[in-house]
Motif scaffolding. Structure first.
Motif, PDB file in Angstrom:
ATOM      1  N   THR A  87       0.831  -1.192   0.000  1.00 43.76           N
ATOM      2  CA  THR A  87       0.000   0.000   0.000  1.00 43.76           C
ATOM      3  C   THR A  87       0.875   1.254   0.000  1.00 43.76           C
ATOM      4  O   THR A  87       2.036   1.225   0.412  1.00 43.76           O
ATOM      5  N   VAL A  90      -1.346   8.310  -1.172  1.00 47.03           N
ATOM      6  CA  VAL A  90      -1.210   9.285  -2.249  1.00 47.03           C
ATOM      7  C   VAL A  90      -1.433  10.697  -1.721  1.00 47.03           C
ATOM      8  O   VAL A  90      -0.683  11.623  -2.027  1.00 47.03           O
ATOM      9  N   THR A  98      -6.435   9.291   0.212  1.00 44.19           N
ATOM     10  CA  THR A  98      -6.374   8.471  -0.994  1.00 44.19           C
ATOM     11  C   THR A  98      -5.109   7.637  -0.985  1.00 44.19           C
ATOM     12  O   THR A  98      -4.038   8.114  -0.588  1.00 44.19           O
ATOM     13  N   THR A 100      -3.114   3.817  -2.787  1.00 48.32           N
ATOM     14  CA  THR A 100      -3.078   2.733  -3.753  1.00 48.32           C
ATOM     15  C   THR A 100      -2.702   1.442  -3.033  1.00 48.32           C
ATOM     16  O   THR A 100      -2.080   1.457  -1.971  1.00 48.32           O
ATOM     17  N   SER A 102      -1.589  -2.818  -4.172  1.00 40.19           N
ATOM     18  CA  SER A 102      -1.393  -3.888  -5.151  1.00 40.19           C
ATOM     19  C   SER A 102      -1.312  -5.214  -4.421  1.00 40.19           C
ATOM     20  O   SER A 102      -0.663  -5.315  -3.372  1.00 40.19           O
ATOM     21  N   ARG A 117      -4.474  -4.083  -8.989  1.00 38.92           N
ATOM     22  CA  ARG A 117      -4.015  -2.768  -8.566  1.00 38.92           C
ATOM     23  C   ARG A 117      -5.236  -1.901  -8.280  1.00 38.92           C
ATOM     24  O   ARG A 117      -6.161  -1.828  -9.093  1.00 38.92           O
ATOM     25  N   LEU A 119      -6.904   1.883  -6.682  1.00 41.26           N
ATOM     26  CA  LEU A 119      -6.829   3.273  -6.248  1.00 41.26           C
ATOM     27  C   LEU A 119      -8.103   3.548  -5.466  1.00 41.26           C
ATOM     28  O   LEU A 119      -9.205   3.258  -5.951  1.00 41.26           O
TER      29      LEU A 119
END
Length: 285
Positions: A87, A90, A98, A100, A102, A117, A119
């Protein structure tokens, strides 16, 4: 060499869903997970279950607790077994943060292979205002005691696909089970009452599962087989009330081997608690 991990997030309850979406912090932003075979369709792990697992990791990593919007691209099929979630933050604001995430697994040579992936933006659902202005109304549903469960049709729709069905309490609307009787309606609609088989009450994480847990709408278009998700975006609108959820999914356009599915999730208080859209490959059957 052993890996030191923090106590597992999600493991301390009696719910199978919580145990199977548990994440263990290895180091800041990195979580070790185990993808349970109990949430598979054929040999692949269900996309909604995976989204809930990624959602739990992001909820632990970000300063805000609840998913507001989560967009996932499914890159390669996930299989049961160990995986890692990475993680990254952002942006952090006053009401939304916010990040991300994967999800990765390992090939035969030990190399990482990215599966999904994501967001996502997170906030606090309990801090939302009570101001609701909507023209949305719950779709017509048959009463739950007049709907069909998996026990009413012991033969799985797809060979090998029964594992996830054992973990869900799905009651399909009689208007949407023509495919199971060899007479699909052709309407591209699927509606069901949704709950977890162990009785766990709904929450924002289980909403991420609910939007991708029903049989594909393609079945009512006369197609059968695996319908893999390419991209899935979920909007969580409020914290659901206790009790079964109503999930309605529609497809208006199947073209070029792909279809969209638009889902609405309504709680026991008659509120629209989640919405989603996904792009999926149409089954080849």
């Amino acid at each position: 060499m052993s890996i030191e991990t923090s106590p597992v997030t999600g493991s301390g309850t009696s719910s199978e869903f919580d145990r199977d979406t548990a994440v263990a912090l290895r180091e800041p932003g990195v979580y070790d997970v185990d993808l349970s075979a109990g949430w598979t369709i054929i040999h692949a792990v269900n996309g909604g279950y995976l989204l809930a697992l990624l959602g739990r990791a992001l909820g632990d990593h970000l300063p805000h607790p609840d998913p507001f919007t989560v967009s996932a691209h499914y890159l390669t099929p996930s299989v049961p077994g160990p995986a890692v979630i990475r993680t990254e933050t952002v942006r952090t604001g006053r009401t939304l943060s916010t990040g991300t995430a994967s999800l990765l697994q390992y090939d035969e040579d030990g190399n990482e292979v990215e599966r999904i992936r994501v967001l996502a933006s997170y906030g606090d659902l309990d801090a939302l205002t009570d101001d609701v202005r909507t023209s949305a109304v719950p779709p017509a549903f048959a009463p739950i005691d007049q709907c069909f469960s998996a026990a009413d049709n012991p033969a799985p729709a797809i060979p090998g696909s029964s594992a996830i069905a054992d973990r869900l309490d799905l009651r399909l609307d009689p208007a949407c089970v023509g495919w199971a009787l060899g007479a699909p309606s052709g309407k591209g609609e699927m509606r069901a009452w949704f709950g977890l088989a162990d009785g766990r009450e709904p929450d924002p994480l289980s909403l991420l599962l609910a939007v991708d847990a029903l049989p594909p709408t393609a079945f009512e278009l006369g197609l059968k087989g695996w319908t893999p998700t390419v991209e899935l975006t979920v909007h969580v609108r409020c914290r659901p009330a206790p009790g079964p959820l109503r999930v309605a999914i529609t497809t208006r356009n199947l073209a070029g081997g792909f279809l969209e599915e638009d889902a609405e999730v309504w709680d026991g208080a008659g509120r629209l608690v989640a919405q989603s859209r996904q792009l999926a490959r149409a089954p080849r059957g």
